[in-house]
Write an enzyme that holds these catalytic residues in place. Structure first.
Site, mmCIF file in Angstrom:
data_model
loop_
_atom_site.group_PDB
_atom_site.id
_atom_site.type_symbol
_atom_site.label_atom_id
_atom_site.label_comp_id
_atom_site.label_asym_id
_atom_site.label_seq_id
_atom_site.Cartn_x
_atom_site.Cartn_y
_atom_site.Cartn_z
ATOM 1 N N ASN A 88 32.530 -2.964 32.381
ATOM 2 C CA ASN A 88 33.847 -3.702 31.918
ATOM 3 C C ASN A 88 34.872 -3.658 32.916
ATOM 4 O O ASN A 88 35.583 -4.459 33.343
ATOM 5 C CB ASN A 88 33.338 -4.090 30.978
ATOM 6 C CG ASN A 88 32.318 -4.780 30.181
ATOM 7 O OD1 ASN A 88 31.729 -5.772 30.799
ATOM 8 N ND2 ASN A 88 32.189 -4.601 29.146
ATOM 9 N N GLY A 107 42.468 -6.631 35.074
ATOM 10 C CA GLY A 107 43.084 -4.904 34.851
ATOM 11 C C GLY A 107 44.731 -5.407 34.438
ATOM 12 O O GLY A 107 45.390 -3.766 35.055
ATOM 13 N N ARG A 161 43.329 -13.880 20.331
ATOM 14 C CA ARG A 161 42.193 -13.845 20.526
ATOM 15 C C ARG A 161 41.021 -14.235 19.630
ATOM 16 O O ARG A 161 40.928 -15.386 20.073
ATOM 17 C CB ARG A 161 41.422 -13.347 21.398
ATOM 18 C CG ARG A 161 41.878 -12.940 22.775
ATOM 19 C CD ARG A 161 41.548 -11.896 23.572
ATOM 20 N NE ARG A 161 42.100 -11.931 24.676
ATOM 21 C CZ ARG A 161 42.207 -10.732 26.211
ATOM 22 N NH1 ARG A 161 41.244 -9.480 25.533
ATOM 23 N NH2 ARG A 161 42.664 -10.434 26.446
ATOM 24 N N HIS A 214 35.400 -8.432 23.527
ATOM 25 C CA HIS A 214 35.234 -7.083 23.561
ATOM 26 C C HIS A 214 34.740 -6.921 22.022
ATOM 27 O O HIS A 214 34.642 -7.320 20.775
ATOM 28 C CB HIS A 214 36.375 -6.629 23.784
ATOM 29 C CG HIS A 214 37.016 -5.334 23.229
ATOM 30 N ND1 HIS A 214 37.725 -4.306 24.665
ATOM 31 C CD2 HIS A 214 37.028 -4.169 22.368
ATOM 32 C CE1 HIS A 214 37.362 -3.260 23.629
ATOM 33 N NE2 HIS A 214 37.683 -3.215 22.798
HETATM 34 P P1 ADP Z 1 35.227 1.027 29.126
HETATM 35 O O1 ADP Z 1 36.194 0.268 29.090
HETATM 36 O O2 ADP Z 1 35.045 1.639 27.516
HETATM 37 O O3 ADP Z 1 34.949 2.525 29.599
HETATM 38 P P2 ADP Z 1 33.136 -0.241 30.645
HETATM 39 O O4 ADP Z 1 32.553 -0.474 30.082
HETATM 40 O O5 ADP Z 1 34.543 0.370 31.558
HETATM 41 O O6 ADP Z 1 34.192 1.093 28.904
HETATM 42 O O7 ADP Z 1 32.273 1.291 31.039
HETATM 43 C C1 ADP Z 1 31.592 1.658 30.541
HETATM 44 C C2 ADP Z 1 29.891 2.591 31.199
HETATM 45 O O8 ADP Z 1 28.914 3.475 30.413
HETATM 46 C C3 ADP Z 1 29.342 1.571 31.837
HETATM 47 O O9 ADP Z 1 29.725 1.751 33.833
HETATM 48 C C4 ADP Z 1 28.026 1.521 31.167
HETATM 49 O O10 ADP Z 1 27.207 1.436 32.866
HETATM 50 C C5 ADP Z 1 28.178 2.621 31.380
HETATM 51 N N1 ADP Z 1 26.885 3.558 30.478
HETATM 52 C C6 ADP Z 1 26.559 2.439 28.979
HETATM 53 N N2 ADP Z 1 25.234 3.041 28.427
HETATM 54 C C7 ADP Z 1 24.722 4.496 29.029
HETATM 55 C C8 ADP Z 1 23.737 5.322 28.863
HETATM 56 N N3 ADP Z 1 23.643 5.098 28.265
HETATM 57 N N4 ADP Z 1 24.142 6.570 30.161
HETATM 58 C C9 ADP Z 1 24.939 6.398 31.236
HETATM 59 N N5 ADP Z 1 25.607 5.345 31.302
HETATM 60 C C10 ADP Z 1 26.183 3.846 30.497
#
Ligand code: ADP
Length: 668
Positions: free
Chosen positions: A199, A205, A493, A605
């Site tokens: 996300n 950003g 929000r 969120h």
């Molecule tokens: P944050 O903002 O907390 O970093 P994001 O949504 O940007 O959260 O990133 C979380 C990432 O973790 C995503 O890229 C998602 O695809 C990855 N993810 C979710 N579940 C798993 C999992 N079981 N194993 C590996 N990666 C995962």
């Protein structure tokens, strides 16, 4: 816009691939990426009886969200060799997961049995339809490719031992990986998707931080001063764990008021106070939730250092300070890269330079334990390969939230009267709460799971943030389908979302003029890279030279909208909104052309998650750290309580990602 991407079958989950993908993701917004892709003339039909396709490259188009998406597919006699995405006008941030994953999955699986990506279903459908068309042109059997493939699952096991394993490659994950590597730790980062980003990549950003340098240019206003006076009138002892923060803050405000008050006041204490008031909520069962004071203070204190840290790896910031919707104070920063690409791209590059191994297409399934200590992660790749990762120092969980897991949202929700399974989301469909499930498997305590933040101003159909035009929160005016204002647009929000949900069709319009709509230019784009012209054509935004005409386009009574805007402009002049109590205003809405962006709430969120302490350690039900387990970012709970401030998510992932990575590495 021209966008090209090519994946071939020899793709391996390796750091090279991950970086290529990360770079492609970054480049999605600016230029073509991958093979240049001119169509080749198809070869003569195959003569052998085993041939599945007539070799060659075929091109087809299908309608996406805003227009045709062009796809070129290259076939050998027996295989789909590559899929390239060509011309399209889809929203880059929304279409990116489709354009990244579909080519990879189609080629890797030799299949058209691919799951649609939620929030990007029209783009998903367009790519699949166009590929089907190419398969038909090549004489292939579309029906057979649509049957879920029963490929022989790999029985291979990859085994690795490192100091730190990071699960999840969004912003928190890459921050944790770099931070652990800075301490000299060997690090493997696994990401379940075909590309890094999560996300974070599709976020707006923006980043909140107390920053005396950049904020030094911001004028103080009487309205903001009034808010400081309200803080001075508080009785600190009535505010539980935040009493000390408020006492310190009151002393700072008193000192400020005794001096030059022409420029904005801010401090880490005021930021922490905003996290507290912005997040304090009572759920439907009467339970109160407030942020953990030590976590709120870490976020506020370390926010500026996070900007400087990213700067040290090459991310450039602008000097502009704004107030993103729901941020409550002008301390919102932006960097020069579009959306969240700057965070992920900068840190992915740094991670590679520091020798972090990045494994994409590798999904963390369960935590490994020995004598109550987390010692690693068992993961799986989509071809069935098992990956056993042993972590001698620690595992950092950074898997993001559960916004794309409707069942989990509904199961835990204690805040919204209803949490419909079908509500759209701004999230990628990988935000399924995996880290929470893995944490529960080792006895982690959860915090704040009843609270999900709805993004009040999302695209009514896609649920995405993109596809509209507006300015800073002060400048936005919301009206419902009748043309009437219904809320203080500068609220948190959840207040905005609750107010929107009770309007007809849960729909409202953000009204602005040329100066208060983010200065849209015909032929240009909004911050998500959407073409303004296309947004107008597809009625994602409305534009008119007069408010009367705008009202007519929106099918509302022109007299009502005109009167409402006049009244609102009067409130701006008086700096007083007796109807809804808005306190911070932008410019009047009076300079044609006028714009309206239709909006509706969607799941944004997820507040709840693994309970962490001030070292980023995950706690168990008795409040003790689970040895070897750390968490950061949206998977963690307790930082934002019931409602996260706009602009604090990226601050959170950088501050806590860094912290958790360093903590895990310190156990070597
Ligand atoms: P944050 O903002 O907390 O970093 P994001 O949504 O940007 O959260 O990133 C979380 C990432 O973790 C995503 O890229 C998602 O695809 C990855 N993810 C979710 N579940 C798993 C999992 N079981 N194993 C590996 N990666 C995962």
């Amino acid at each position: 816009m021209k966008h090209l991407k090519k994946m071939n079958r020899s793709k391996k989950a390796s750091v090279k691939t991950a970086l290529l993908l990360a770079l492609c993701l970054m480049m999605l917004f600016v230029t073509a990426c991958g093979n240049g892709g001119g169509s080749e003339a198809p070869a003569a039909p195959a003569e052998t009886g085993d041939a599945l396709y007539t070799p060659g490259t075929y091109t087809a188009k299908a309608m996406g969200n805003y227009g045709d998406v062009e796809v070129s597919v290259t076939f050998s006699e027996t295989e789909i060799v590559s899929v390239e995405i060509g011309e399209h006008i889809e929203t880059p941030a929304i279409a990116e997961p489709v354009f990244t994953r579909f080519p990879a999955e189609i080629v890797a699986g030799q299949t058209l049995a691919i799951d649609m990506i939620s929030g990007a279903t029209n783009t998903s459908r367009a790519v699949l339809e166009a590929v089907e068309d190419c398969v038909r042109q090549a004489g292939g059997d579309v029906a057979a490719l649509k049957v879920a493939s029963e490929r022989q699952a790999s029985t291979e096991t990859i085994e690795k031992t490192v100091d730190v394993v990071v699960v999840g490659g969004g912003g928190a994950g890459v921050a944790a990986a770099v931070s652990a590597a800075e301490q000299g730790a060997s690090v493997v980062l696994i990401e379940k998707a075909a590309a890094l980003g999560g996300n974070t990549m599709r976020s707006g950003g923006v980043y909140n931080a107390y920053d005396p340098g950049r904020q030094g240019a911001v004028e103080m206003t009487s309205v903001l001063m009034q808010q400081l006076d309200e803080i001075l009138a508080l009785t600190p002892s009535e505010h539980g764990d935040f009493a000390d923060v408020i006492t310190r803050l009151q002393a700072q405000i008193a000192e400020y008021k005794a001096g030059d008050t022409s420029k904005l006041f801010d401090s880490p204490e005021l930021h922490a106070y905003h996290i507290y008031v912005g997040g304090k909520r009572t759920d439907l069962q009467g339970n109160d939730i407030v942020s953990k004071v030590e976590l709120a203070e870490i976020l506020a204190n370390d926010a500026l250092a996070g900007i400087e840290w990213l700067e040290s790896y090459g991310l450039e910031w602008t000097d502009d300070i704004s107030t993103v919707l729901g941020a409550l104070w002008p301390r919102t920063h932006s960097n020069v890269k579009p959306l969240g690409t700057g965070y992920v791209g900068t840190l992915a590059e740094a991670a590679q330079e520091m020798g972090v191994e990045i494994m994409t297409d590798t999904k963390g399934m369960e935590l490994l334990t020995e004598n109550g200590r987390v010692t690693g992660v068992k993961a799986q790749q989509s071809n069935g390969t098992t990956v056993m990762l042993h972590a001698t120092s620690g595992v950092v969980m950074a898997t993001g939230g559960y916004g794309a897991n409707p069942e989990m949202r509904a199961e835990y929700n204690t805040y919204w009267p209803e949490m419909p399974l079908a509500m759209p989301t701004t999230n990628t469909n990988d935000a399924t709460g995996d880290g929470i499930v893995m944490g529960l498997g080792v006895g982690a305590s959860l915090e704040g799971m009843g609270f999900v933040q709805l993004m009040p101003s999302s695209h009514p159909e896609t649920g995405a943030l993109s596809g509209g035009v507006w300015g800073s929160a002060e400048e936005q005016m919301f009206v419902n389908k009748e043309g009437k204002r219904f809320v203080n647009e500068y609220s948190g929000r959840d207040v905005l979302a609750a107010a929107a949900l009770v309007q007809e069709d849960a729909l409202f319009f953000i009204i602005g003029d040329q100066n208060t709509s983010g200065n849209p230019q015909l032929g240009g784009t909004n911050i998500w890279g959407d073409s303004i012209d296309t947004l107008i054509e597809t009625k994602s935004i409305f534009k008119a030279d007069t408010l009367e005409d705008l009202a007519e386009q929106l099918e509302m009574d022109p007299a009502v909208l005109v009167a409402e805007v006049e009244k609102y402009n009067g409130y701006i002049e008086a700096q007083n909104d007796p109807e809804f109590g808005k306190k911070s205003f932008g410019a009047k809405i009076e300079n044609a052309p006028f714009y309206a962006t239709p909006r509706s709430p969607s799941v944004h969120h997820t507040m709840g998650g693994l309970e962490i302490d001030e070292l980023g350690r995950v706690l168990n039900e008795s409040g003790s750290p689970i040895a070897g387990l750390y968490a950061a970012g949206e998977v963690a709970g307790g930082v934002h309580a019931g409602n996260r401030l706009g602009g604090n998510a990226l601050t959170d992932i950088i501050v806590f990602g860094r912290l958790a990575g360093a903590s895990a590495a310190s156990q070597r």
